[in-house]
Design an enzyme around this catalytic site. Structure first.
Site, mmCIF file in Angstrom:
data_model
loop_
_atom_site.group_PDB
_atom_site.id
_atom_site.type_symbol
_atom_site.label_atom_id
_atom_site.label_comp_id
_atom_site.label_asym_id
_atom_site.label_seq_id
_atom_site.Cartn_x
_atom_site.Cartn_y
_atom_site.Cartn_z
ATOM 1 N N HIS A 35 -44.452 14.515 38.513
ATOM 2 C CA HIS A 35 -43.213 14.786 37.572
ATOM 3 C C HIS A 35 -43.835 14.264 36.257
ATOM 4 O O HIS A 35 -42.620 13.722 35.746
ATOM 5 C CB HIS A 35 -42.103 13.579 38.145
ATOM 6 C CG HIS A 35 -41.587 13.941 39.642
ATOM 7 N ND1 HIS A 35 -40.647 15.164 39.994
ATOM 8 C CD2 HIS A 35 -41.718 13.362 40.791
ATOM 9 C CE1 HIS A 35 -40.442 15.060 41.117
ATOM 10 N NE2 HIS A 35 -41.136 14.204 41.832
ATOM 11 N N ASP A 40 -47.178 18.847 36.663
ATOM 12 C CA ASP A 40 -46.305 19.914 37.412
ATOM 13 C C ASP A 40 -46.642 21.477 37.208
ATOM 14 O O ASP A 40 -46.406 22.165 37.996
ATOM 15 C CB ASP A 40 -44.936 19.514 36.997
ATOM 16 C CG ASP A 40 -44.119 18.135 37.795
ATOM 17 O OD1 ASP A 40 -43.050 17.947 37.616
ATOM 18 O OD2 ASP A 40 -45.214 17.522 38.244
#
Length: 346
Positions: A35, A40
């Site tokens: 995250h 990501d």
């Protein structure tokens, strides 16, 4: 710019349970989602590459690589510091030093059948596609068959009375980096069962669709008490094994009972193949005339209505099937996959 969510939803589907990046990353063994923006993005690219690899292999070798077998058959090679997928055959009951496919031919109901004891194949990904194809070709099942009047003694498929529950074991094969494969064995060989004269209780159902939007074909059949006992034992053992392994998925019982007499029934699944395959079904389907003559049926496309006419309620069939344990994060259970069906004509 590529929007991977609609692209993968349409092409790859919900094989990981849902379309969250964390689920897909876990499905391919890429680690936990952090995250963080750049992390990501990198993970999203990896997910896209692995999904694309699976789809590429399915399209390139449709007769060999079926959808259910592909994931887990990809592993990353660390050669030259690169991360690249390569094909591996993950058959658990094979010896690594074998070089040729072993075949067992036996007589059953007049057919000469083939048991696919396949060795691990690890073709070098050196750009020589012909080498890869030659390895793949050795893994194909021989389509030619003959039938015999005797149902018993079919090598590779056991009748219920030939199964000893004390010899049934559940174990997990090495994960090969992506996912584990849980197998049901009998005397150290994969458990495959056969049973004659099963009565169709509910015809071909089309409630669910596969990733290509085609119906997942299955039917409900009555089963005799001896088969029910074997399957119930496998069901209980597999459920206990997965629970002890830490799964949180809801277990779906294999056997369901209907009617006032609580007759046991199971669902037989008929897998479909990619659209480019010669046959739309990976199940071999035959029709047995009252005279005893048996013919293999040919199909040009996936047609639920055609199958529904063939497997009408009350019809009898001889079934040869495998037991496959599934755990899709939310649901787990045993799926009975029909390898060969012989429908009795009235």
């Amino acid at each position: 710019m590529i929007d991977t969510l609609p692209l993968l939803t349409q092409r790859f589907g919900r094989r990981a349970g849902d379309m969250k990046m964390a689920s897909l990353a876990n499905y391919f063994g890429l680690g936990r989602q952090k995250h963080r923006s750049l992390d990501d993005v990198r993970m999203n690219l990896e997910v896209l590459k692995y999904c694309a690899t699976v789809l590429f292999l399915e399209a390139s070798f449709p007769e060999v690589l079926i959808v259910e077998n592909l994931v887990g058959a990809i592993t990353r090679s660390k050669s030259d510091g690169a991360t690249s997928p390569e094909v591996k055959n993950l058959e658990a009951n094979t010896s690594p030093d074998s070089s040729k496919r072993q075949r067992t031919v036996s007589q059953v109901n007049g057919f000469t059948t083939d048991q696919d004891n396949q060795e691990s194949v690890d073709p070098a990904m050196n750009g020589e596609s012909s080498d890869l194809i030659s390895h793949m070709e050795e893994m194909k099942l021989d389509a030619s068959m003959q039938m015999d009047a005797s149902f018993s003694g079919h090598s590779g498929f056991l009748e219920p009375d030939d199964v000893s529950t004390e010899c049934i074991k559940i174990f997990t094969t090495p994960s090969y980096q992506f996912n584990r494969r849980t197998l049901i064995t009998h005397k150290d060989s994969p458990l495959h069962l056969c049973c004659a004269g099963l009565k169709v209780q509910f015809g071909v159902g089309t409630k669910f669709l596969d990733t290509a939007g085609r119906p997942k074909l299955n039917m409900v059949v009555d089963i005799p008490e001896n088969l029910s006992k074997v399957l119930e034992f496998c069901d209980n053992q597999a459920q206990r094994f997965l629970q002890e392994s830490g799964t949180t998925s809801e277990w779906r019982p294999l056997i369901k009972k209907y009617g006032y007499v609580n007759r046991p029934t199971v669902r037989l699944n008929i897998p479909t193949t990619p659209s480019s395959s010669a046959s739309p079904y990976s199940t071999d389907i035959y029709q047995k005339e009252p005279s005893g003559n048996i013919q293999k049926l040919a199909f040009s496309k996936v047609d639920a209505a055609e199958m529904d006419i063939l497997f009408v309620r009350g019809n009898r069939l001889d079934a040869f099937f495998s037991l496959e344990i599934y755990d899709y994060q939310q649901n787990a259970g045993i799926r009975l996959v029909a390898k060969r069906l012989v429908v009795h004509s009235k």
